[in-house]
Motif scaffolding. Structure first.
Motif, mmCIF file in Angstrom:
data_model
loop_
_atom_site.group_PDB
_atom_site.id
_atom_site.type_symbol
_atom_site.label_atom_id
_atom_site.label_comp_id
_atom_site.label_asym_id
_atom_site.label_seq_id
_atom_site.Cartn_x
_atom_site.Cartn_y
_atom_site.Cartn_z
ATOM 1 N N GLU A 62 -9.299 4.595 -10.598
ATOM 2 C CA GLU A 62 -8.043 4.994 -10.230
ATOM 3 C C GLU A 62 -7.382 5.751 -11.323
ATOM 4 O OE1 GLU A 62 -7.130 1.375 -12.831
ATOM 5 O OE2 GLU A 62 -8.546 1.884 -11.459
ATOM 6 N N LEU A 63 -7.828 5.463 -12.696
ATOM 7 C CA LEU A 63 -7.170 6.392 -13.678
ATOM 8 C C LEU A 63 -7.225 7.903 -13.530
ATOM 9 C CD1 LEU A 63 -8.175 4.222 -16.797
ATOM 10 C CD2 LEU A 63 -5.951 4.271 -15.737
ATOM 11 N N PRO A 64 -8.330 8.560 -13.240
ATOM 12 C CA PRO A 64 -8.319 9.995 -13.139
ATOM 13 C C PRO A 64 -7.275 10.311 -12.048
ATOM 14 C CG PRO A 64 -10.435 9.156 -13.147
ATOM 15 C CD PRO A 64 -9.728 7.829 -12.939
ATOM 16 N N LEU A 65 -7.133 9.836 -11.049
ATOM 17 C CA LEU A 65 -6.274 10.201 -10.125
ATOM 18 C C LEU A 65 -4.633 9.992 -10.520
ATOM 19 C CD1 LEU A 65 -7.816 8.501 -6.775
ATOM 20 C CD2 LEU A 65 -7.717 11.332 -7.503
ATOM 21 N N LEU A 66 -4.391 8.814 -11.147
ATOM 22 C CA LEU A 66 -3.202 8.507 -11.773
ATOM 23 C C LEU A 66 -2.724 9.421 -12.896
ATOM 24 C CD1 LEU A 66 -3.101 4.661 -11.845
ATOM 25 C CD2 LEU A 66 -1.565 6.086 -10.402
ATOM 26 N N ASN A 67 -3.748 10.000 -13.537
ATOM 27 C CA ASN A 67 -3.503 10.910 -14.999
ATOM 28 C C ASN A 67 -3.296 12.212 -14.326
ATOM 29 O OD1 ASN A 67 -3.988 8.472 -16.660
ATOM 30 N ND2 ASN A 67 -5.756 9.206 -17.433
ATOM 31 N N LEU A 68 -3.659 12.575 -13.313
ATOM 32 C CA LEU A 68 -3.670 14.040 -12.881
ATOM 33 C C LEU A 68 -2.646 14.024 -11.585
ATOM 34 C CD1 LEU A 68 -7.180 15.506 -13.528
ATOM 35 C CD2 LEU A 68 -5.043 15.706 -14.784
ATOM 36 N N ALA A 69 -2.075 12.935 -11.376
ATOM 37 C CA ALA A 69 -1.235 12.841 -9.802
ATOM 38 C C ALA A 69 -0.359 13.949 -9.904
ATOM 39 C CB ALA A 69 -0.655 11.615 -9.933
ATOM 40 N N GLY A 70 0.214 14.462 -8.770
ATOM 41 C CA GLY A 70 0.856 15.462 -8.649
ATOM 42 C C GLY A 70 0.728 16.813 -9.055
ATOM 43 N N GLN A 71 -0.467 17.294 -9.435
ATOM 44 C CA GLN A 71 -0.764 18.665 -10.045
ATOM 45 C C GLN A 71 -1.939 19.171 -9.112
ATOM 46 O OE1 GLN A 71 -1.470 18.264 -14.307
ATOM 47 N NE2 GLN A 71 -0.955 16.315 -14.374
ATOM 48 N N ASP A 72 -2.155 20.598 -9.467
ATOM 49 C CA ASP A 72 -3.361 21.171 -9.193
ATOM 50 C C ASP A 72 -4.557 20.625 -9.848
ATOM 51 O OD1 ASP A 72 -5.182 22.980 -8.206
ATOM 52 O OD2 ASP A 72 -4.576 24.494 -9.624
ATOM 53 N N VAL A 73 -5.640 20.116 -9.417
ATOM 54 C CA VAL A 73 -6.714 19.556 -10.047
ATOM 55 C C VAL A 73 -8.041 20.265 -9.759
ATOM 56 C CG1 VAL A 73 -5.434 17.196 -10.368
ATOM 57 C CG2 VAL A 73 -7.124 17.718 -8.386
ATOM 58 N N THR A 74 -7.809 21.318 -9.351
ATOM 59 C CA THR A 74 -8.920 22.169 -9.069
ATOM 60 C C THR A 74 -10.129 22.063 -9.867
ATOM 61 O OG1 THR A 74 -7.648 23.563 -7.538
ATOM 62 C CG2 THR A 74 -10.044 24.273 -7.853
ATOM 63 N N ASP A 75 -10.137 22.609 -10.968
ATOM 64 C CA ASP A 75 -10.972 22.609 -11.946
ATOM 65 C C ASP A 75 -11.652 21.217 -12.299
ATOM 66 O OD1 ASP A 75 -10.706 25.517 -12.136
ATOM 67 O OD2 ASP A 75 -9.420 25.291 -13.819
ATOM 68 N N ALA A 76 -10.712 20.250 -12.421
ATOM 69 C CA ALA A 76 -11.304 19.054 -12.685
ATOM 70 C C ALA A 76 -12.028 18.527 -11.807
ATOM 71 C CB ALA A 76 -10.099 18.120 -13.077
ATOM 72 N N TYR A 77 -11.649 18.723 -10.414
ATOM 73 C CA TYR A 77 -12.543 18.212 -9.352
ATOM 74 C C TYR A 77 -13.763 18.964 -9.350
ATOM 75 C CZ TYR A 77 -13.521 16.985 -4.753
ATOM 76 O OH TYR A 77 -14.208 16.244 -3.302
ATOM 77 N N ILE A 78 -13.799 20.233 -9.729
ATOM 78 C CA ILE A 78 -15.049 21.123 -9.635
ATOM 79 C C ILE A 78 -16.125 20.404 -10.532
ATOM 80 C CG2 ILE A 78 -15.897 23.103 -10.194
ATOM 81 C CD1 ILE A 78 -13.911 24.459 -8.876
ATOM 82 N N ALA A 79 -15.416 20.266 -11.807
ATOM 83 C CA ALA A 79 -16.270 19.855 -12.940
ATOM 84 C C ALA A 79 -16.791 18.372 -12.665
ATOM 85 C CB ALA A 79 -15.669 19.787 -14.154
ATOM 86 N N LEU A 80 -16.001 17.609 -11.906
ATOM 87 C CA LEU A 80 -16.390 16.056 -12.150
ATOM 88 C C LEU A 80 -17.227 15.842 -10.808
ATOM 89 C CD1 LEU A 80 -13.335 14.680 -13.883
ATOM 90 C CD2 LEU A 80 -15.699 14.724 -14.810
ATOM 91 N N HIS A 81 -17.251 16.540 -9.836
ATOM 92 C CA HIS A 81 -17.870 16.056 -8.533
ATOM 93 C C HIS A 81 -18.916 16.946 -7.950
ATOM 94 C CE1 HIS A 81 -13.583 14.273 -8.539
ATOM 95 N NE2 HIS A 81 -14.326 13.343 -7.792
ATOM 96 N N PRO A 82 -19.870 16.348 -7.327
ATOM 97 C CA PRO A 82 -21.011 16.981 -6.888
ATOM 98 C C PRO A 82 -20.612 17.860 -5.652
ATOM 99 C CG PRO A 82 -21.267 14.832 -6.191
ATOM 100 C CD PRO A 82 -20.250 14.800 -6.998
ATOM 101 N N SER A 83 -21.624 18.953 -5.109
ATOM 102 C CA SER A 83 -21.067 19.626 -4.066
ATOM 103 C C SER A 83 -21.005 18.832 -2.816
ATOM 104 C CB SER A 83 -22.185 20.754 -3.684
ATOM 105 O OG SER A 83 -23.448 20.110 -3.533
ATOM 106 N N THR A 84 -21.717 17.623 -2.625
ATOM 107 C CA THR A 84 -21.638 17.044 -1.523
ATOM 108 C C THR A 84 -20.318 16.111 -1.159
ATOM 109 O OG1 THR A 84 -22.427 15.258 -2.720
ATOM 110 C CG2 THR A 84 -24.053 16.156 -1.563
ATOM 111 N N ALA A 85 -19.539 15.787 -2.615
ATOM 112 C CA ALA A 85 -18.165 15.426 -2.227
ATOM 113 C C ALA A 85 -16.888 16.274 -1.677
ATOM 114 C CB ALA A 85 -17.410 15.053 -3.784
#
Length: 447
Positions: A44-67
């Motif tokens: 839950e911490l990544p979502l809480l720490n970046l809540a209410g924001q544009d998180v595109t770059d963080a999502y790209i970096a931390l998730h595989p293409s299958t996500a």
């Protein structure tokens, strides 16, 4: 006739930033992940720490293409009205796309197999030395070899937490428990929770747990204001005891690194025995139980308490090298107070990170941390490719006027000690009063 698009502004998005009402934006689309927070694989911490924001770059970096295919079920029908992409982010996303097309995220090389064989050999030799030799020197050597084993198993545990190092998820999970819990006595669940928070908020004094080592260390005088850790959920009090310890931290740094593993042992049990939701808690505890059976049992086979102490000290002293490596990449880099931001991913990662300059012959020793900037920008990239992509990252930093800091292992140690010494000297300045303890004052007020 298609329905008109509905929009929210960035200011409106920011209001949805708490448990039960948690929105994020990815590539201009807004997602309600309030319920997903409880089952999010990254916690839950990544979502809480970046809540209410544009998180595109963080999502790209931390998730595989299958996500990506799972995102649509969280789309709430809104788009971000003032969605914009900086030039740095455009270039970062293009670089990520180029690496994906080259297949770098899927090509893992033979490093894992080599590491596994090396770990098995070190374990066998160490155990054999304890059981079948009467030489105190061999016993001491066996302890040191166990420390090297822990270092190499640590690199594999680290890698398996970022990406799949084995052929499938089940075998990857087995590798995690084996290299982390069973061989090293460190919960992989604790490590993933701690490390993901570190990646999301690198060098934020409030959000990055890898900088929060009070009362033993303080890398910045900003800690003297007794800031609140968002990771631990408590205030990091700068009291008289902390002031004393921090005042000598540049002297105690290396001795503390020798026993730093005790902290990881303790943190593992604190998490697993807490009320915090931990996936596969039973597996995690079983893995730790395995470690706390075989390691004390092996030590007990040594002939006397002197040699037992020597064995433990040797294993801890050698693995202290890895604890030093963990700190070199960030202790002397730029820090900040405040929450992490989702739209300056590239900038935050480069500003808060230091690479270690070394020959390719020493890549095995550093376990990928020598290219920490590249690792932080592309955490899912197998470490066998980090040296290959470093020129592209360096060129992008140069193009946008961003730091690409690198130093030799020796120089990085100097820089870390200098950072600790600077904070220590400030802590000794008795003209700066300690933060007031209002509870203590209330209890001790008379009249």
């Amino acid at each position: 006739m298609a329905e008109p698009k509905r929009y929210v502004t960035s200011e409106e998005l920011k209001t949805h930033n708490k448990p039960g009402d948690l929105w994020i934006c990815i590539q201009g689309k807004v997602y309600d992940v309030s319920q997903w927070m409880q089952t999010h694989p990254g916690g839950e911490l990544p979502l809480l720490n970046l809540a209410g924001q544009d998180v595109t770059d963080a999502y790209i970096a931390l998730h595989p293409s299958t996500a990506w295919k799972y995102l649509d079920k969280f789309f709430n029908g809104y788009y971000l009205k003032d969605y914009a992409v900086s030039d740095v982010s455009k270039d970062y996303r293009k670089l990520y796309s180029d690496f994906s097309k080259m297949g770098l995220f899927e090509k893992k090389g033979h490093g894992v197999l080599i590491s596994m064989v090396a770990i098995a050999m070190m374990f066998s030799v160490s155990v054999y030395g304890v059981l079948y030799s009467e030489s105190a020197f061999v016993h001491l050597f066996s302890g040191g070899l166990m420390g090297f084993l822990w270092i190499q198993s640590g690199w594999l545990g680290h890698d398996s937490g970022h990406y799949q190092i084995m052929s499938n998820r089940k075998s990857n999970r087995f590798a995690q428990i084996l290299t982390g819990n069973c061989l090293a006595g460190i919960s992989i669940a604790w490590w993933k929770r701690n490390h993901t928070a570190h990646h999301i908020a690198v060098n934020s004094l409030e959000y990055d747990p890898d900088l929060q080592h009070m009362p033993v260390f303080a890398v910045s005088s900003k800690f003297f204001d007794s800031i609140t850790s968002k990771y631990y959920g408590r205030k990091l009090n700068f009291d008289s005891i902390t002031r004393f310890l921090v005042s000598y931290q540049h002297f105690t740094y290396y001795p503390v690194m020798i026993v730093a593993r005790l902290n990881l042992f303790g943190q593992s049990f604190v998490l697993l025995l807490s009320n915090t939701k931990v996936p596969n808690r039973g597996q995690e505890l079983f893995g730790l139980l395995v470690f706390w059976i075989w390691y004390p049992l092996l030590v007990s086979y040594l002939p006397n308490w002197t040699e037992r102490a020597m064995f433990v000290l040797a294993s801890f002293s050698v693995t202290a090298i890895q604890h030093v490596q963990f700190t070199l990449n960030h202790f002397s880099s730029t820090v900040y107070v405040g929450e992490p931001s989702g739209n300056d991913w590239f900038e935050k990662q480069t500003n808060g990170t230091l690479n270690i300059t070394c020959s390719s012959l020493m890549d095995w020793f550093h376990g990928g941390l020598q290219f920490q900037i590249e690792h932080h920008l592309f955490p899912r990239l197998p470490r066998c490719h980090l040296r290959k992509v470093s020129p592209f990252v360096k060129e992008l930093c140069k193009k946008h006027g961003l730091p690409y800091d690198s130093a030799s292992f020796y120089k990085a140690n100097e820089m870390t000690i200098a950072t600790l010494r600077n904070a220590a000297l400030q802590a000794r300045d008795l003209s700066k009063p300690l933060p007031r303890n209002l509870v203590w004052e209330a209890v001790n007020t008379h009249g």
